[in-house]
Scaffold this active site. Structure first.
Site, short mmCIF file in Angstrom:
data_model
loop_
_atom_site.label_atom_id
_atom_site.label_comp_id
_atom_site.label_asym_id
_atom_site.label_seq_id
_atom_site.Cartn_x
_atom_site.Cartn_y
_atom_site.Cartn_z
N SER A 160 0.22 0.67 -7.25
CA SER A 160 -0.95 1.03 -6.45
C SER A 160 -1.33 -0.06 -5.47
CB SER A 160 -2.15 1.32 -7.37
OG SER A 160 -2.48 0.15 -8.12
N HIS A 213 2.97 7.12 -5.93
CA HIS A 213 1.73 6.64 -6.54
C HIS A 213 0.84 7.78 -7.00
CE1 HIS A 213 -2.47 4.71 -6.04
NE2 HIS A 213 -2.04 4.53 -7.27
N GLU A 222 0.47 9.73 -3.55
CA GLU A 222 0.91 9.05 -2.33
C GLU A 222 2.40 8.77 -2.43
OE1 GLU A 222 -3.02 6.51 -0.98
OE2 GLU A 222 -1.77 5.69 -2.57
N ASN A 230 -6.63 3.25 -1.49
CA ASN A 230 -7.17 1.94 -1.86
C ASN A 230 -7.48 1.07 -0.66
OD1 ASN A 230 -7.42 2.11 -4.67
ND2 ASN A 230 -5.25 1.73 -4.96
#
Length: 385
Positions: free
Chosen positions: A116, A137, A149, A187
């Site tokens: 991540s 991900h 992702e 993120n």
């Protein structure tokens, strides 16, 4: 298709459940026999609950369990066509794992990481054949969260990202393609939701309860930033913020806060520790927010302007397409609207004014407006309309 999953923690077990339910033979690897047993029991329990809720037939649950093969030996991966690791977020550990794995799997086996926060390219660099490496991900809990992702490394061969995206979609997930930059999409873009909320708190403009109220009641977010950070855990959330800040060569936009760092240092990780920004003791009373609408909208718009700015910059730098950015934020972190569509709704010129006013007041680079927003205002463009 035979798929290998390395790591039987919550994420590894969740991914194993997803792919086994989707019809694949799964080899779930962990050298910790107790952890492997817990993972198997967790998957069986989850499938049973899905059956009880009518979301899965008993026959489908039994078939999924029959396709799951826990193992403590990596040598069992010789026939895997895809191997995905979900081990500790440590670059050296992941690199060593794939060095060992390459001597076991076939030349056609696709290798993938669930990282991540680490560079997919850096992990791939440890491989003799990095062209078959890619990031996949998942978000926790993997069986429930729709977004995945897909991140090609710069070494990844042409066409593999599309093949993996289609495979992930066949599992019932919503895949998005992201460039291999720090934080990928979610993120990266989500950092201001936490960082700007803490900044408002540190300046004494509003307390935690009021900021959480503004974002949930006025903004429609499912959780306010302080409640969400406590839920995620500061051992996780702070480390991600610190990792993204470092990976971006210490860009001030991603700068962590001392407020959250002190919670992290104290071990006040949030709900799981009984204390974070809020107390979770049995007799704790949550503070009441100041429900002044004018204050609330000032808070909401300040945080929103920062989020929109991050999404616009990600689009400008080709981190992801417009539609994948919107999908990532609505499905990955359950935002009530896509940030680019929200910018159109608020007015891009108004968003730019908010950012320019913040920059004029603070003269800090964290408030610098994306060049894309400035160009769109100048050319009277919109993201969607």
């Amino acid at each position: 298709m035979i798929i290998g999953i390395i790591g039987s923690g919550a994420m590894g077990a969740g991914i194993a459940q997803v792919v086994a339910t989707a019809g694949h033979t799964v080899r779930l690897l962990d050298q910790n026999a107790e952890a492997l047993q817990r993972a198997s029991q967790s998957i069986e329990t989850n499938l049973r609950k899905l059956t009880e809720k009518g979301k899965l037939t008993a026959a489908a649950a039994e078939a999924a369990l029959a396709r799951l093969h826990p193992t403590g030996a990596i040598q069992q991966f010789t026939d895997c066509e895809l191997v995905l690791e979900a081990v500790v977020e440590d670059l050296a550990v992941k690199q060593q794992l794939f060095r060992e794995l390459e001597s076991i799997v076939s030349a056609d086996c696709v290798l993938a990481s669930n990282t991540s926060s680490l560079s997919v390219t850096a992990i791939a660099a440890a491989c003799q054949h990095p062209e078959r490496f890619i990031g996949i991900h998942f978000f926790n809990p993997a069986p429930l969260m729709q977004l995945v992702e897909v991140i090609p490394a710069i070494q990844t061969k042409a066409g593999l990202a599309t093949e993996v995206r289609d495979l992930v979609a066949s599992w019932g997930k919503l895949p998005v393609l992201a460039k291999d930059t720090p934080g990928f999409i979610v993120n990266r873009v989500a950092r201001p939701f936490y960082g700007e909320a803490i900044r408002i708190l540190e300046e004494g403009l509003a307390d935690m309860a009021t900021i959480d109220w503004a974002l949930t009641e006025l903004g429609g977010f499912r959780m306010g930033p302080f409640t969400l950070m406590d839920f995620i855990g500061h051992d996780v959330n702070y480390r991600v913020t610190e990792s993204v800040f470092t990976a971006f060569f210490f860009d001030p936009r991603y700068k962590p806060s001392f407020t959250q760092k002190r919670l992290f240092e104290a071990g006040y990780y949030g709900r799981k520790a009984g204390r974070g920004f809020y107390s979770y003791a049995p007799d704790a009373v949550l503070p009441e927010p100041n429900r002044d609408a004018a204050l609330g909208y000032t808070i909401l718009h300040r945080v929103l302007a920062m989020l929109i700015n991050e999404a616009a910059d990600a689009l400008a730098l080709n981190v992801a397409s417009r539609d994948d950015l919107e999908l990532a934020m609505t499905k990955g972190v359950n935002y009530p609207k896509g940030l680019l569509a929200w910018a159109d709704e608020l007015g891009i010129a108004e968003v730019l004014d908010m950012l320019d006013n913040l920059y004029a007041e603070y003269h800090e680079d964290r408030y610098r407006a994306s060049a894309l927003l400035r160009r769109m205002v100048r050319e009277r463009q919109h993201f969607f309309i």
